[in-house]
Design a protein around this motif. Structure first.
Motif, PDB file in Angstrom:
ATOM      1  N   TRP A   1       6.326  -8.299  39.425  1.00 54.56           N
ATOM      2  CA  TRP A   1       6.222  -6.667  39.451  1.00 54.56           C
ATOM      3  C   TRP A   1       5.188  -6.174  38.488  1.00 54.56           C
ATOM      4  CZ3 TRP A   1       9.724  -4.852  43.447  1.00 54.56           C
ATOM      5  CH2 TRP A   1       9.654  -3.668  44.003  1.00 54.56           C
TER       6      TRP A   1
ATOM      7  N   SER B   1       2.306  -4.033  40.170  1.00 52.88           N
ATOM      8  CA  SER B   1       2.573  -2.848  40.362  1.00 52.88           C
ATOM      9  C   SER B   1       1.668  -2.203  38.981  1.00 52.88           C
ATOM     10  CB  SER B   1       3.715  -2.305  40.021  1.00 52.88           C
ATOM     11  OG  SER B   1       4.338  -2.204  38.896  1.00 52.88           O
TER      12      SER B   1
ATOM     13  N   GLN C   1       4.323  -1.573  50.084  1.00 51.53           N
ATOM     14  CA  GLN C   1       5.369  -1.847  49.005  1.00 51.53           C
ATOM     15  C   GLN C   1       6.554  -2.407  49.493  1.00 51.53           C
ATOM     16  OE1 GLN C   1       5.618   1.288  46.097  1.00 51.53           O
ATOM     17  NE2 GLN C   1       3.530   2.124  46.739  1.00 51.53           N
TER      18      GLN C   1
ATOM     19  N   THR D   1       8.422   2.997  42.013  1.00 50.70           N
ATOM     20  CA  THR D   1       7.204   2.496  42.053  1.00 50.70           C
ATOM     21  C   THR D   1       6.098   3.417  43.137  1.00 50.70           C
ATOM     22  OG1 THR D   1       7.924   0.288  41.898  1.00 50.70           O
ATOM     23  CG2 THR D   1       5.419   0.651  42.214  1.00 50.70           C
TER      24      THR D   1
ATOM     25  N   THR E   1       3.123   6.166  42.602  1.00 53.04           N
ATOM     26  CA  THR E   1       1.560   5.935  43.045  1.00 53.04           C
ATOM     27  C   THR E   1       1.321   7.365  43.712  1.00 53.04           C
ATOM     28  OG1 THR E   1       2.615   5.422  45.128  1.00 53.04           O
ATOM     29  CG2 THR E   1       1.884   3.620  43.626  1.00 53.04           C
TER      30      THR E   1
ATOM     31  N   PRO F   1       2.385   3.646  37.726  1.00 54.18           N
ATOM     32  CA  PRO F   1       2.952   2.389  38.387  1.00 54.18           C
ATOM     33  C   PRO F   1       3.355   1.753  37.092  1.00 54.18           C
ATOM     34  CG  PRO F   1       1.026   3.302  39.709  1.00 54.18           C
ATOM     35  CD  PRO F   1       0.835   4.007  38.372  1.00 54.18           C
TER      36      PRO F   1
ATOM     37  N   SER G   1       6.454   2.791  35.249  1.00 52.48           N
ATOM     38  CA  SER G   1       7.698   2.678  35.946  1.00 52.48           C
ATOM     39  C   SER G   1       8.420   1.529  35.596  1.00 52.48           C
ATOM     40  CB  SER G   1       7.376   3.119  37.406  1.00 52.48           C
ATOM     41  OG  SER G   1       6.811   2.099  38.023  1.00 52.48           O
TER      42      SER G   1
ATOM     43  N   GLU H   1       6.840   9.632  36.078  1.00 47.28           N
ATOM     44  CA  GLU H   1       7.078   9.790  37.748  1.00 47.28           C
ATOM     45  C   GLU H   1       7.012  11.197  38.090  1.00 47.28           C
ATOM     46  OE1 GLU H   1       9.239   5.301  37.581  1.00 47.28           O
ATOM     47  OE2 GLU H   1      10.467   7.206  37.627  1.00 47.28           O
TER      48      GLU H   1
END
Lengths: 309, 273
Positions: free
Chosen positions: B75, B79, B133, B173, B177, B225, B228, B249
């Protein structure tokens, strides 16, 4: 008076790009079931007018009426009745011709049967499933017209639809537009910078010059504007020598080119006499003809002489 | 005068949106945007799979639940760097379908409002972003199971697949974005070019990764991203993900709302000259 209401009217339509005024008080009136040739040199304001008629550029309330309704107030509803082709058609090269039509058909919420119908009208049925990137310029232009025809519009706005077409493509397009008016009763507004393109097609003409509408009316009326006398045109070897040899007959002639002379036409006897004189003077005579000023010349006169004034 | 013409009918906003979306879906057929969405998740998963297949025994402690380390390792690359670049590229590719066809003048001359065209494109972009995703997370889970079969000594099958935590992480995630997606979306619509918004996105992503230790980094949407990932709890046991949204976020959501509102206001006034 039972004059039918015009399908398009503009009332003192003006437009500025920043400080530069590109349209001055244009009052268009496009009668129903006409092919209205909207003519003017490049940069005269044709495209700007077309974009204003579609609401792509904002026009003040009351300035543009389509089908008798104000465009500024009822834009979306009116666009539902108009088919438009603005210069090069907007085509998705990765899709087939059929799918390109489907994109717009879905966007307008039209019945599925329309796609094959318009493909047949523009004679693209056999090429419908080829990707558009393989289409010739003429095919692309016809597909663009098919896009405009999808909603069965009463009114078609075509901005320079023959741009970039070869002579046979132009002829095909002309036949197609004539068929649309005569057999399907469409009203077509077609802009062009060449009068030769619309003179065999248009019923009405509007001429725009530097943002001003300098002529509007039936085509025949434009033809009647032409009142300049006919000319005799002589093709020979050396125009200047001919003039010097025959000062009495050719003194008043103008030299159009090194081998071309022109003088006012009087009578058939004058033509015979000129031929005889030139031959006796020992000059070659390649051609001797009477020329009536063309519509093209009239068009140029309207768009150019007023420009100088 | 109006009596000579039939009454006017305008499609409802719902119908306009439905029609736009259906038309946008058709345009997607066979495009790079669609292939990118479907395939880009496979790349980081394939890398992780190969790393664990060949070197897994050095990366895991004996008796450790392998899922947490495996997901975190994959990840992080996916990400942190790849996801922002993916969103940049996807947005530009999707809008380039219209830009390349110089289709805006055609679209704006149809009986569909600019709002519907805008919302439909945005909806499609969000959908493709989410789909990519989900495909990535699905492939990652499947690759873990595959490792369990191919390398039983890594013990992937001895521990439950952490589906719940994976979904929560996916949610983080996705939200992260949204801020950069809105910026790229408006930039692509405004410039009507492919290269300019991609250059902006590349530059901003690289800057964000370079400035990762800056105290205001949580305001930078291109860093969200990677930030997170902090939702993953650092334990040696099963994968655990904190459900609450982080500051970065929330700010990504804020960027999303503000950029789209201002951008739409500007775009609506744009002249089609």
């Amino acid at each position: 008076m039972s004059q039918p209401s015009p399908l398009i009217t503009t009332h003192d339509l003006s437009f500025c790009f920043g400080q530069r005024q590109v349209l001055h008080n244009v009052n268009l009136a496009v009668p129903p079931a006409s092919i209205y040739g909207f003519l003017g040199p490049n940069g005269a304001g044709k495209s700007t007018t077309m974009r204003l008629l579609l609401g792509l550029l904002p026009a003040p309330t009351g300035a543009v009426r389509l089908f008798g309704h104000d465009l500024a107030q009822h834009r979306l509803a009116l666009l539902g009745r108009v088919g438009a082709l603005i210069e090069m058609p907007s085509l998705y090269d990765h899709l087939s011709g059929h799918d390109n039509l489907e994109v717009t058909r879905r966007l307008r919420g039209l019945p599925a049967a329309r796609t094959p119908e318009v493909l047949a009208i523009v004679q693209l049925s056999t090429d419908a499933h080829r990707p558009v990137r393989e289409y010739s310029l003429g095919m692309r232009q016809r597909l663009g017209l098919a896009l405009a025809l999808l909603p069965e519009p009463k009114l078609l706005l075509l901005d320079e639809p023959t741009n970039g077409l070869d002579p046979s493509g132009i002829m095909e397009m002309r036949e197609l537009l004539r068929h649309l008016r005569q057999d399907l009763g469409k009203t077509i507004l077609i802009s062009s910078h060449l009068i030769s393109e619309v003179e065999r097609l248009a019923t009405h003409v509007g001429v725009i010059r530097q943002g001003e509408l300098v002529f509007q009316g039936p085509l025949a009326e434009l033809q009647r504007l032409e009142h300049r006398p006919a000319q005799v045109v002589i093709e020979t070897d050396d125009a200047a020598t001919c003039r010097n040899l025959l000062p009495l007959d050719l003194g008043a002639a103008t030299v159009l080119a090194p081998g071309t002379l022109a003088l006012p036409y009087q009578s058939p006897e004058q033509m015979a006499y000129l031929a005889q004189q030139l031959v006796s003077a020992g000059q070659p005579l390649y051609s001797l003809r009477r020329e009536q000023a063309s519509l093209e010349q009239t068009f140029l006169d309207i768009t150019e002489t007023t420009q100088r004034a | 005068m109006n009596a000579a013409f039939p009454a006017l009918q305008m499609p409802s906003p719902g119908a306009q949106l439905r029609r736009s979306f259906s038309s946008d879906l058709l345009k997607l057929r066979g495009t790079a945007a669609l292939w990118l969405t479907l395939l880009s998740g496979a790349f980081p998963v394939a890398l992780s799979l190969l790393i664990y297949y060949f070197k897994g025994q050095y990366l895991l402690k004996p008796g450790q639940n392998p899922w947490q380390a495996y997901v975190l390792q994959s990840w992080q690359t996916a990400s942190g760097l790849l996801l922002p670049l993916f969103v940049v590229l996807l947005t530009s590719l999707l809008l380039n379908i219209e830009n390349k066809a110089s289709a805006w003048k055609h679209l704006y001359a149809q009986p569909v409002g600019r709002g519907a065209l805008f919302a439909s494109k945005l909806g499609l972009l969000l959908g493709l972003n989410a789909l990519a995703q989900v495909v990535y997370a699905g492939l990652l889970a499947a690759s873990g199971l595959l490792l369990g079969l191919l390398r039983p000594e890594l013990h992937f099958l001895d521990h439950a697949l952490p589906l719940g935590p994976l979904l929560v992480l996916l949610g983080h995630t996705f939200v992260a974005t949204l801020g950069l997606l809105a910026i790229q979306f408006i930039a692509s619509l405004w410039w009507r070019s492919f290269v300019a918004p991609v250059a902006l996105g590349l530059g901003a992503t690289i800057a964000a990764l370079t400035l990762m230790r800056w105290e205001y980094i949580s305001w930078v949407p291109y860093a969200a991203p990677l930030l997170s990932l902090r939702a993953i709890a650092h334990t040696q046991s099963a994968l655990a993900v904190n459900g609450a949204l982080a500051a970065s976020e929330w700010r990504s959501l804020g960027w999303f709302a503000v950029v789209l509102t201002l951008g739409y206001g500007l775009l609506r006034r744009r002249h089609e000259a």
